[in-house]
Enzyme design. Structure first.
Site, PDB file in Angstrom:
ATOM      1  N   GLU A   1      13.446  -3.840   3.559  1.00 39.19           N
ATOM      2  CA  GLU A   1      14.312  -4.703   2.759  1.00 39.19           C
ATOM      3  C   GLU A   1      14.268  -4.268   1.303  1.00 39.19           C
ATOM      4  O   GLU A   1      13.269  -3.714   0.841  1.00 39.19           O
ATOM      5  CB  GLU A   1      13.838  -6.159   2.841  1.00 39.19           C
ATOM      6  CG  GLU A   1      13.815  -6.753   4.228  1.00 39.19           C
ATOM      7  CD  GLU A   1      13.321  -8.195   4.216  1.00 39.19           C
ATOM      8  OE1 GLU A   1      12.759  -8.620   3.184  1.00 39.19           O
ATOM      9  OE2 GLU A   1      13.499  -8.879   5.226  1.00 39.19           O
TER      10      GLU A   1
ATOM     11  N   ASN B   1       6.502  -9.482   8.526  1.00 46.18           N
ATOM     12  CA  ASN B   1       6.518  -8.953   7.165  1.00 46.18           C
ATOM     13  C   ASN B   1       5.072  -8.886   6.661  1.00 46.18           C
ATOM     14  O   ASN B   1       4.392  -9.911   6.571  1.00 46.18           O
ATOM     15  CB  ASN B   1       7.361  -9.873   6.273  1.00 46.18           C
ATOM     16  CG  ASN B   1       7.583  -9.308   4.889  1.00 46.18           C
ATOM     17  OD1 ASN B   1       6.681  -8.741   4.290  1.00 46.18           O
ATOM     18  ND2 ASN B   1       8.787  -9.475   4.368  1.00 46.18           N
TER      19      ASN B   1
ATOM     20  N   ARG C   1      -7.269  -6.679  -5.768  1.00 43.96           N
ATOM     21  CA  ARG C   1      -8.611  -6.156  -5.986  1.00 43.96           C
ATOM     22  C   ARG C   1      -8.607  -4.649  -6.242  1.00 43.96           C
ATOM     23  O   ARG C   1      -9.520  -4.101  -6.858  1.00 43.96           O
ATOM     24  CB  ARG C   1      -9.486  -6.473  -4.752  1.00 43.96           C
ATOM     25  CG  ARG C   1     -10.923  -6.005  -4.828  1.00 43.96           C
ATOM     26  CD  ARG C   1     -11.718  -6.780  -5.871  1.00 43.96           C
ATOM     27  NE  ARG C   1     -13.098  -6.305  -5.899  1.00 43.96           N
ATOM     28  CZ  ARG C   1     -14.106  -6.865  -5.235  1.00 43.96           C
ATOM     29  NH1 ARG C   1     -13.859  -7.936  -4.479  1.00 43.96           N
ATOM     30  NH2 ARG C   1     -15.321  -6.391  -5.321  1.00 43.96           N
TER      31      ARG C   1
ATOM     32  N   HIS D   1       9.186  -5.243   2.118  1.00 43.70           N
ATOM     33  CA  HIS D   1      10.161  -5.376   1.039  1.00 43.70           C
ATOM     34  C   HIS D   1       9.568  -4.731  -0.208  1.00 43.70           C
ATOM     35  O   HIS D   1       9.015  -5.423  -1.075  1.00 43.70           O
ATOM     36  CB  HIS D   1      10.469  -6.851   0.798  1.00 43.70           C
ATOM     37  CG  HIS D   1      11.600  -7.100  -0.145  1.00 43.70           C
ATOM     38  ND1 HIS D   1      12.500  -8.122   0.000  1.00 43.70           N
ATOM     39  CD2 HIS D   1      11.984  -6.452  -1.269  1.00 43.70           C
ATOM     40  CE1 HIS D   1      13.375  -8.097  -0.983  1.00 43.70           C
ATOM     41  NE2 HIS D   1      13.077  -7.085  -1.779  1.00 43.70           N
TER      42      HIS D   1
ATOM     43  N   HIS E   1      12.947 -16.283   5.878  1.00 38.15           N
ATOM     44  CA  HIS E   1      12.477 -16.885   4.629  1.00 38.15           C
ATOM     45  C   HIS E   1      11.982 -18.303   4.900  1.00 38.15           C
ATOM     46  O   HIS E   1      12.756 -19.185   5.248  1.00 38.15           O
ATOM     47  CB  HIS E   1      13.534 -16.918   3.523  1.00 38.15           C
ATOM     48  CG  HIS E   1      12.902 -17.001   2.159  1.00 38.15           C
ATOM     49  ND1 HIS E   1      12.517 -15.891   1.454  1.00 38.15           N
ATOM     50  CD2 HIS E   1      12.513 -18.055   1.408  1.00 38.15           C
ATOM     51  CE1 HIS E   1      11.957 -16.252   0.314  1.00 38.15           C
ATOM     52  NE2 HIS E   1      11.942 -17.565   0.266  1.00 38.15           N
TER      53      HIS E   1
END
Length: 258
Positions: free
Chosen positions: A73, A7, A18, A43, A209
């Site tokens: 996701e 991910n 930035r 995601h 996760h």
């Protein structure tokens, strides 16, 4: 064999802090694939706090060219808004290999719970069908704690199969917290029960996760048959110290060792 999907949301967080184009999300994804990652996960959120719609298109082109899996996701119920066409529209535009549906809200810093199957699942069934019509494999984010393991089939993980999903992604946050506290046994057993019930219902099992190189081997040994793990936060954190290429290779080695 368990596949690693990296991910890259956190790369986008750093870039967005930035402005401009650095660090480059596509460059980071390319590095991960060169180091042996099976695929790339993103995601995109409606508030574009990290991955943007433009990133989704650019990463779709990269993964398509490389023959890698692209996993998108998101919350399929979040309405479109400026800069965010909606989850289904994004998937229609880029046709990811996998669409992972997550019931997260705008106020959540990160995903922290799976779908509740106790209510009307009609809308979810329609969205799953629409995504599968696009050629996407569909995975649903589900809880894997003790409460989820104890749920009856009528409201439990089996309902993911009833709405047409191909896979579930186990929410591994509770396991990771328990592992860090040195008390992972019960959480691991609960996750294994949920995974077994999903597999018995004909579903493939993914997980993600708060998984890390430290807690990942024990999880994979305790929950057999996991097809894919999606890892971002811990992996990118490790990469700050060790480099992205080295880190991805070490995560691959941890998976292989398990």
């Amino acid at each position: 064999m368990t596949h690693l999907s990296v991910n890259v949301n956190k790369i986008a967080v750093l870039r967005n802090s930035r402005g401009g184009d650095e660090p480059g999300v596509v460059r980071a994804a390319r590095t991960c694939l060169d180091a042996g990652a099976f695929g790339i996960t993103v995601h995109p959120r409606p508030d574009a706090r990290h991955i943007t719609a433009d990133d989704v298109h650019a990463l779709a082109a990269l993964t398509r060219k490389r023959g890698a899996e692209f996993n998108v996701e998101g919350n399929p119920f979040a309405p479109p808004r400026a800069g965010y066409p909606g989850f289904l529209a994004l998937c229609e535009a880029v046709r990811p290999a996998q669409a992972t549906l997550v019931p997260d809200g705008d106020a959540q810093i990160t995903s922290d719970h799976g779908f509740d199957f106790t209510g009307d699942t009609g809308r979810l069934r329609e969205l799953v069908a629409a995504l599968k019509a696009l050629g996407c494999r569909v995975s649903l984010f589900v809880d894997a704690d003790a409460a989820a393991a104890a749920q009856p089939a009528a409201t439990g993980v089996e309902q993911a199969a009833s709405v047409g999903a191909d896979r579930v992604e186990l929410y591994t946050g509770p396991y990771a917290a328990a592992f860090a506290a040195g008390e992972a046994s019960d959480a691991l057993q609960s996750a294994a029960i949920v995974a077994q019930r999903a597999q018995a219902a004909g579903l493939g099992v993914n997980a993600g996760h708060d998984l890390s190189r430290v807690n990942l081997p024990a999880f994979l040994r305790g929950v057999p048959g996991v097809l894919e793990v999606s890892i971002g936060h811990a992996l990118i954190g490790d990469a700050l110290y060790e480099g992205l290429d080295t880190t991805v290779r070490r995560y691959r080695a941890a998976i292989d060792a398990a």
